[in-house]
Scaffold this motif. Structure first.
Motif, PDB file in Angstrom:
ATOM      1  N   ARG A   6       0.798  -1.447  -0.120  1.00 23.54           N
ATOM      2  CA  ARG A   6      -0.262   0.353   0.177  1.00 23.54           C
ATOM      3  C   ARG A   6       1.138   1.413   0.264  1.00 23.54           C
ATOM      4  O   ARG A   6       0.800   2.334  -1.049  1.00 23.54           O
ATOM      5  CB  ARG A   6      -0.822   0.326   1.311  1.00 23.54           C
ATOM      6  CG  ARG A   6      -2.427  -0.996   1.275  1.00 23.54           C
ATOM      7  CD  ARG A   6      -2.558  -0.765   2.254  1.00 23.54           C
ATOM      8  NE  ARG A   6      -4.406  -1.841   2.209  1.00 23.54           N
ATOM      9  CZ  ARG A   6      -4.937  -1.920   1.833  1.00 23.54           C
ATOM     10  NH1 ARG A   6      -5.194  -0.576   0.874  1.00 23.54           N
ATOM     11  NH2 ARG A   6      -5.923  -2.746   1.027  1.00 23.54           N
ATOM     12  N   GLU A   7       2.057   1.327   0.670  1.00 26.47           N
ATOM     13  CA  GLU A   7       2.743   2.450   0.379  1.00 26.47           C
ATOM     14  C   GLU A   7       3.328   3.146  -0.801  1.00 26.47           C
ATOM     15  O   GLU A   7       3.393   4.068  -1.741  1.00 26.47           O
ATOM     16  CB  GLU A   7       3.925   2.069   2.348  1.00 26.47           C
ATOM     17  CG  GLU A   7       3.568   2.208   3.347  1.00 26.47           C
ATOM     18  CD  GLU A   7       3.016   0.825   3.721  1.00 26.47           C
ATOM     19  OE1 GLU A   7       2.854   1.058   4.409  1.00 26.47           O
ATOM     20  OE2 GLU A   7       2.938  -0.135   3.150  1.00 26.47           O
ATOM     21  N   GLU A  18       0.553   3.983  -2.658  1.00 29.05           N
ATOM     22  CA  GLU A  18       0.308   5.968  -2.274  1.00 29.05           C
ATOM     23  C   GLU A  18       1.225   6.397  -3.109  1.00 29.05           C
ATOM     24  O   GLU A  18       1.172   7.427  -2.680  1.00 29.05           O
ATOM     25  CB  GLU A  18       0.519   5.519  -0.473  1.00 29.05           C
ATOM     26  CG  GLU A  18      -1.226   5.089  -0.540  1.00 29.05           C
ATOM     27  CD  GLU A  18      -2.285   5.648  -1.010  1.00 29.05           C
ATOM     28  OE1 GLU A  18      -2.441   6.749  -1.205  1.00 29.05           O
ATOM     29  OE2 GLU A  18      -3.734   4.954  -1.185  1.00 29.05           O
ATOM     30  N   ARG A  71       1.113   7.338  -6.320  1.00 33.46           N
ATOM     31  CA  ARG A  71      -0.260   8.122  -6.677  1.00 33.46           C
ATOM     32  C   ARG A  71      -0.022   9.866  -5.941  1.00 33.46           C
ATOM     33  O   ARG A  71      -0.139  10.511  -7.545  1.00 33.46           O
ATOM     34  CB  ARG A  71      -1.293   7.598  -5.939  1.00 33.46           C
ATOM     35  CG  ARG A  71      -2.118   6.016  -6.512  1.00 33.46           C
ATOM     36  CD  ARG A  71      -3.593   5.892  -5.283  1.00 33.46           C
ATOM     37  NE  ARG A  71      -4.036   4.667  -5.710  1.00 33.46           N
ATOM     38  CZ  ARG A  71      -4.720   3.903  -4.958  1.00 33.46           C
ATOM     39  NH1 ARG A  71      -4.778   4.674  -3.300  1.00 33.46           N
ATOM     40  NH2 ARG A  71      -5.671   2.959  -5.736  1.00 33.46           N
ATOM     41  N   THR A  72       1.090   9.659  -5.796  1.00 35.24           N
ATOM     42  CA  THR A  72       0.957  11.676  -4.350  1.00 35.24           C
ATOM     43  C   THR A  72       2.319  11.609  -5.498  1.00 35.24           C
ATOM     44  O   THR A  72       2.022  12.944  -5.855  1.00 35.24           O
ATOM     45  CB  THR A  72       1.340  10.770  -3.616  1.00 35.24           C
ATOM     46  OG1 THR A  72       0.198  10.235  -2.656  1.00 35.24           O
ATOM     47  CG2 THR A  72       2.107  12.444  -2.964  1.00 35.24           C
ATOM     48  N   THR A  77      -3.127   1.207  -7.955  1.00 32.97           N
ATOM     49  CA  THR A  77      -4.142   0.555  -6.972  1.00 32.97           C
ATOM     50  C   THR A  77      -3.621  -0.810  -5.967  1.00 32.97           C
ATOM     51  O   THR A  77      -2.795  -1.240  -6.972  1.00 32.97           O
ATOM     52  CB  THR A  77      -5.217   0.311  -8.097  1.00 32.97           C
ATOM     53  OG1 THR A  77      -6.667  -0.578  -7.488  1.00 32.97           O
ATOM     54  CG2 THR A  77      -4.810  -1.213  -9.089  1.00 32.97           C
ATOM     55  N   THR A  78      -4.125  -0.909  -5.153  1.00 29.20           N
ATOM     56  CA  THR A  78      -4.059  -2.630  -4.893  1.00 29.20           C
ATOM     57  C   THR A  78      -4.928  -3.127  -5.201  1.00 29.20           C
ATOM     58  O   THR A  78      -5.031  -4.645  -5.034  1.00 29.20           O
ATOM     59  CB  THR A  78      -4.383  -2.289  -3.278  1.00 29.20           C
ATOM     60  OG1 THR A  78      -5.468  -1.745  -2.789  1.00 29.20           O
ATOM     61  CG2 THR A  78      -3.138  -1.415  -2.638  1.00 29.20           C
TER      62      THR A  78
END
Length: 309
Positions: A33-34, A37, A40-41, A60-61
């Motif tokens: 997830r990290e 993210e 995405r950021t 995406t996960t």
């Protein structure tokens, strides 16, 4: 082309970053997830032999978020391929090709059992020496060759189309009529360095330069070469020790993924790499003591680490 990469560790991130940089619509899917993210950021950063770039990709996960794709790349470790193939089902349209790229033996077979042989093509990638510098940030020491093949039969038009997609990202690509040659030429390099580096906790050049470590590493390669020859696999070289040494000298400071797994406290792919040689050798009446011992030592190390039962 719309491309999904399922499993974006170091190698998957390199694929995704360079293909996106070439202008393709790329989706990355990973359980980390990290990492997702961070992409995405800040975008996905890929640096090393190909330069230094940060690209925007969809992250995406949940692979299903990508929708139907033209190409799905399964870049997970061999033991996670079946699960990745299941998660790829929502991405498949009438003409979607699934390219399964793993180290060792068995990954594409797992994908084919889930999705069908006609859907799956095989990729073998060598000479990258890739690692993660952190979430959203991959590095690679080289980018030697991407090998592509169909499960059965000669090179097809769809495979050539996939090859052109990879070339658009700057990758050097070769298509093979013979899937066994494709797999075993890479596997011989994998068994040389993967287990030996993991046990000795050394880089490729450190293994090459240590006479005892090199005796074991090149012995693993020679055993795999003997198995391939007994299976009548066509290979483009006759001296396995020289072949793997030349390969290793192109990425001397790299740590193979098996060592990186141990450094991160993860279970490795030993069963699909060195651990796959002994049963393959037994099937053709060849001995593989170096690979047997290295595999046993890696498994023992992983039990001490608490990642293997």
């Amino acid at each position: 082309m719309k491309i999904a990469v399922i499993g974006t560790g170091a190698m998957g991130s390199v694929y995704a970053g360079l293909l996106a940089s070439a202008g393709h619509e790329v989706w990355v899917a990973d359980t980390w997830r990290e990492h997702v993210e961070a992409i995405r950021t800040n975008g996905l950063r890929v640096e090393g032999a190909s330069g230094d770039r940060t690209v925007q990709v969809n992250a995406t996960t949940r692979p299903a978020d990508a929708g139907v794709c033209d190409l799905v790349i399964l870049a997970t470790k061999a033991m996670h391929v079946a699960q990745a193939a299941e998660s790829a089902k929502p991405l498949l349209g009438a003409d979607t090709v699934v390219l399964s790229i793993q180290n060792g033996l068995g990954g594409p077979d797992s994908a084919a059992r889930v999705l069908g042989r006609e859907r799956v093509a095989v990729g073998v990638v060598g000479g990258f020496g890739a690692s993660m510098r952190g979430p959203g940030h991959a590095h690679h020491n080289g980018w030697e060759l991407v090998r592509l093949g169909e499960f059965s039969g000669p090179v097809t038009m769809r495979l050539e189309k996939i090859a052109e997609v990879w070339r658009s990202g700057g990758f050097r690509v070769r298509c093979f009529d013979d899937i066994d040659q494709l797999v075993w030429e890479k596997l011989i390099c994998n068994v040389c360095y993967s287990g030996t580096c993991a046990v000795t906790e050394r880089t490729i050049i450190e293994v090459i330069e240590d006479p005892d470590a090199w005796r074991v590493a090149s012995g693993c390669a020679s055993e795999a070469f003997a198995v391939a020859k007994a299976r009548k696999v066509r290979l483009d070289f006759d001296e396995p020790a020289a072949y793997v040494r030349e390969f290793g000298m192109k990425i001397p400071n790299a740590r193979p993924s098996m060592l990186l797994d141990h450094m991160a406290g993860r279970i490795s792919e030993i069963d699909a790499i060195n651990g796959a040689i002994a049963p393959a050798a037994a099937a053709v009446g060849v001995a593989a003591p170096c690979n047997e011992v290295i595999s046993a030592l890696v498994r023992a190390k992983e039990r001490r680490m608490g990642v293997r039962g």
